[in-house]
Scaffold this motif. Structure first.
Motif, PDB file in Angstrom:
ATOM      1  N   TYR A 157       2.602  81.444  13.545  1.00 59.86           N
ATOM      2  CA  TYR A 157       2.202  82.415  12.526  1.00 59.86           C
ATOM      3  C   TYR A 157       1.370  81.713  11.459  1.00 59.86           C
ATOM      4  N   ASN A 158       0.855  82.482  10.536  1.00 64.44           N
ATOM      5  CA  ASN A 158       0.061  82.030   9.399  1.00 64.44           C
ATOM      6  C   ASN A 158      -1.325  81.555   9.833  1.00 64.44           C
ATOM      7  N   ALA A 159      -2.177  82.512  10.086  1.00 62.41           N
ATOM      8  CA  ALA A 159      -3.522  82.233  10.581  1.00 62.41           C
ATOM      9  C   ALA A 159      -4.398  81.492   9.583  1.00 62.41           C
ATOM     10  N   VAL A 160      -4.017  81.489   8.304  1.00 63.99           N
ATOM     11  CA  VAL A 160      -4.898  80.890   7.291  1.00 63.99           C
ATOM     12  C   VAL A 160      -4.275  79.708   6.543  1.00 63.99           C
ATOM     13  N   GLY A 161      -3.003  79.423   6.733  1.00 68.02           N
ATOM     14  CA  GLY A 161      -2.333  78.376   5.958  1.00 68.02           C
ATOM     15  C   GLY A 161      -2.982  77.010   6.046  1.00 68.02           C
ATOM     16  N   GLY A 162      -3.469  76.644   7.222  1.00 66.30           N
ATOM     17  CA  GLY A 162      -4.077  75.335   7.411  1.00 66.30           C
ATOM     18  C   GLY A 162      -5.420  75.162   6.721  1.00 66.30           C
ATOM     19  N   TRP A 163      -6.018  76.269   6.288  1.00 61.12           N
ATOM     20  CA  TRP A 163      -7.293  76.168   5.586  1.00 61.12           C
ATOM     21  C   TRP A 163      -7.138  75.352   4.304  1.00 61.12           C
ATOM     22  N   ALA A 164      -5.953  75.334   3.743  1.00 65.85           N
ATOM     23  CA  ALA A 164      -5.705  74.601   2.494  1.00 65.85           C
ATOM     24  C   ALA A 164      -5.932  73.104   2.672  1.00 65.85           C
ATOM     25  N   PHE A 165      -5.939  72.618   3.900  1.00 64.18           N
ATOM     26  CA  PHE A 165      -6.146  71.191   4.151  1.00 64.18           C
ATOM     27  C   PHE A 165      -7.623  70.828   4.227  1.00 64.18           C
ATOM     28  N   LEU A 166      -8.490  71.832   4.282  1.00 63.13           N
ATOM     29  CA  LEU A 166      -9.933  71.591   4.315  1.00 63.13           C
ATOM     30  C   LEU A 166     -10.469  71.414   2.897  1.00 63.13           C
ATOM     31  N   PRO A 167     -11.506  70.588   2.729  1.00 65.87           N
ATOM     32  CA  PRO A 167     -12.150  70.528   1.413  1.00 65.87           C
ATOM     33  C   PRO A 167     -12.632  71.935   1.026  1.00 65.87           C
ATOM     34  N   LEU A 168     -12.292  72.389  -0.131  1.00 65.82           N
ATOM     35  CA  LEU A 168     -12.639  73.710  -0.648  1.00 65.82           C
ATOM     36  C   LEU A 168     -12.010  74.856   0.159  1.00 65.82           C
ATOM     37  N   GLY A 169     -11.064  74.531   1.017  1.00 63.47           N
ATOM     38  CA  GLY A 169     -10.450  75.539   1.885  1.00 63.47           C
ATOM     39  C   GLY A 169      -9.728  76.627   1.125  1.00 63.47           C
ATOM     40  N   LYS A 170      -8.995  76.272   0.062  1.00 61.57           N
ATOM     41  CA  LYS A 170      -8.278  77.286  -0.718  1.00 61.57           C
ATOM     42  C   LYS A 170      -9.256  78.227  -1.400  1.00 61.57           C
ATOM     43  N   ARG A 171     -10.320  77.675  -1.936  1.00 61.25           N
ATOM     44  CA  ARG A 171     -11.337  78.521  -2.581  1.00 61.25           C
ATOM     45  C   ARG A 171     -11.989  79.462  -1.573  1.00 61.25           C
ATOM     46  N   LEU A 172     -12.286  78.934  -0.403  1.00 58.13           N
ATOM     47  CA  LEU A 172     -12.910  79.744   0.630  1.00 58.13           C
ATOM     48  C   LEU A 172     -11.982  80.880   1.069  1.00 58.13           C
ATOM     49  N   MET A 173     -10.692  80.584   1.233  1.00 59.41           N
ATOM     50  CA  MET A 173      -9.725  81.626   1.597  1.00 59.41           C
ATOM     51  C   MET A 173      -9.724  82.745   0.567  1.00 59.41           C
ATOM     52  N   ARG A 174      -9.676  82.364  -0.709  1.00 61.41           N
ATOM     53  CA  ARG A 174      -9.652  83.382  -1.771  1.00 61.41           C
ATOM     54  C   ARG A 174     -10.970  84.173  -1.791  1.00 61.41           C
ATOM     55  N   PHE A 175     -12.099  83.467  -1.677  1.00 61.49           N
ATOM     56  CA  PHE A 175     -13.410  84.105  -1.704  1.00 61.49           C
ATOM     57  C   PHE A 175     -13.552  85.137  -0.573  1.00 61.49           C
ATOM     58  N   LEU A 176     -13.045  84.792   0.613  1.00 61.19           N
ATOM     59  CA  LEU A 176     -13.144  85.687   1.768  1.00 61.19           C
ATOM     60  C   LEU A 176     -12.046  86.748   1.802  1.00 61.19           C
ATOM     61  N   GLY A 177     -11.133  86.687   0.821  1.00 57.55           N
ATOM     62  CA  GLY A 177     -10.044  87.662   0.761  1.00 57.55           C
ATOM     63  C   GLY A 177      -8.973  87.444   1.820  1.00 57.55           C
ATOM     64  N   LEU A 178      -8.827  86.200   2.290  1.00 61.37           N
ATOM     65  CA  LEU A 178      -7.874  85.904   3.361  1.00 61.37           C
ATOM     66  C   LEU A 178      -6.525  85.403   2.847  1.00 61.37           C
ATOM     67  N   ASP A 179      -6.428  85.093   1.572  1.00 59.40           N
ATOM     68  CA  ASP A 179      -5.198  84.542   1.002  1.00 59.40           C
ATOM     69  C   ASP A 179      -4.252  85.682   0.635  1.00 59.40           C
ATOM     70  N   THR A 180      -3.767  86.367   1.674  1.00 58.65           N
ATOM     71  CA  THR A 180      -2.899  87.530   1.466  1.00 58.65           C
ATOM     72  C   THR A 180      -1.581  87.321   2.214  1.00 58.65           C
ATOM     73  N   LEU A 181      -0.564  88.021   1.783  1.00 60.02           N
ATOM     74  CA  LEU A 181       0.724  87.954   2.460  1.00 60.02           C
ATOM     75  C   LEU A 181       0.579  88.357   3.928  1.00 60.02           C
ATOM     76  N   GLU A 182      -0.216  89.380   4.179  1.00 60.12           N
ATOM     77  CA  GLU A 182      -0.408  89.850   5.560  1.00 60.12           C
ATOM     78  C   GLU A 182      -1.004  88.745   6.435  1.00 60.12           C
ATOM     79  N   MET A 183      -2.001  88.021   5.929  1.00 55.42           N
ATOM     80  CA  MET A 183      -2.624  86.949   6.712  1.00 55.42           C
ATOM     81  C   MET A 183      -1.676  85.768   6.889  1.00 55.42           C
ATOM     82  N   HIS A 184      -0.913  85.443   5.850  1.00 55.47           N
ATOM     83  CA  HIS A 184       0.010  84.307   5.946  1.00 55.47           C
ATOM     84  C   HIS A 184       1.180  84.606   6.880  1.00 55.47           C
TER      85      HIS A 184
END
Length: 152
Positions: free
Chosen positions: A106-133
């Motif tokens: 589960y958690n299709a987007v959690g690993g993005w946090a390990f990428l440079p700027l990954g957290k910002r990109l998740m938020r920008f794309l609207g992927l940092d949601t409970l449903e996605m996690h």
């Protein structure tokens, strides 16, 4: 009560706990150690109790890329990791004698946090949601295994 012991050879009675939880530890062992740790977890779980394991998913590409970049830069803080696929964890669970279990990623987007700027990109794309996690997907960041130890 707290116990500090060798996880591969615990000095605890069989069936000591209702729930035995392992999150973020198993991947730091080679396969023989992984197998022994799962066996020990099973042993110290009471009949009818729950064994829970969560590990990073080797199939989650953003995490694996972020990890590799951090290792190359010399900033990976977690040491040796042999991340698993669902298939490998399933095989180890079977070898360790776990019988009745559910295995999922589960958690299709959690690993993005390990990428440079990954957290910002998740938020920008609207992927940092409970449903996605919480979404279950083969390529999710975490693999979970929930096993009920059979009654004696």
């Amino acid at each position: 009560t707290f116990y500090q012991q060798d996880a591969l050879q615990m000095e605890l009675e069989d069936g000591t706990f209702d729930v035995v939880w392992n999150c973020g530890v198993l991947e730091h062992f080679y396969d023989p150690g992984k197998l022994q740790l799962i066996r020990e977890m099973r042993r110290i779980t009471r009949p009818g109790g729950l064994v829970f394991i969560a590990v990073p998913n080797h199939l989650h590409l953003p995490f694996m890329l972020g990890k590799k970049l951090a290792e190359l830069r010399g900033i990976w803080p977690y040491g040796f990791e042999d991340d698993l696929t669902p298939r490998r964890l399933d095989g180890l669970a079977r070898q360790a004698g776990l019988e009745s279990y559910e295995l999922f990623a589960y958690n299709a987007v959690g690993g993005w946090a390990f990428l440079p700027l990954g957290k910002r990109l998740m938020r920008f794309l609207g992927l940092d949601t409970l449903e996605m996690h919480s979404r279950r997907t083969r390529w999710g960041h975490m693999i979970c295994l929930n096993a009920l130890k059979p009654e004696a």
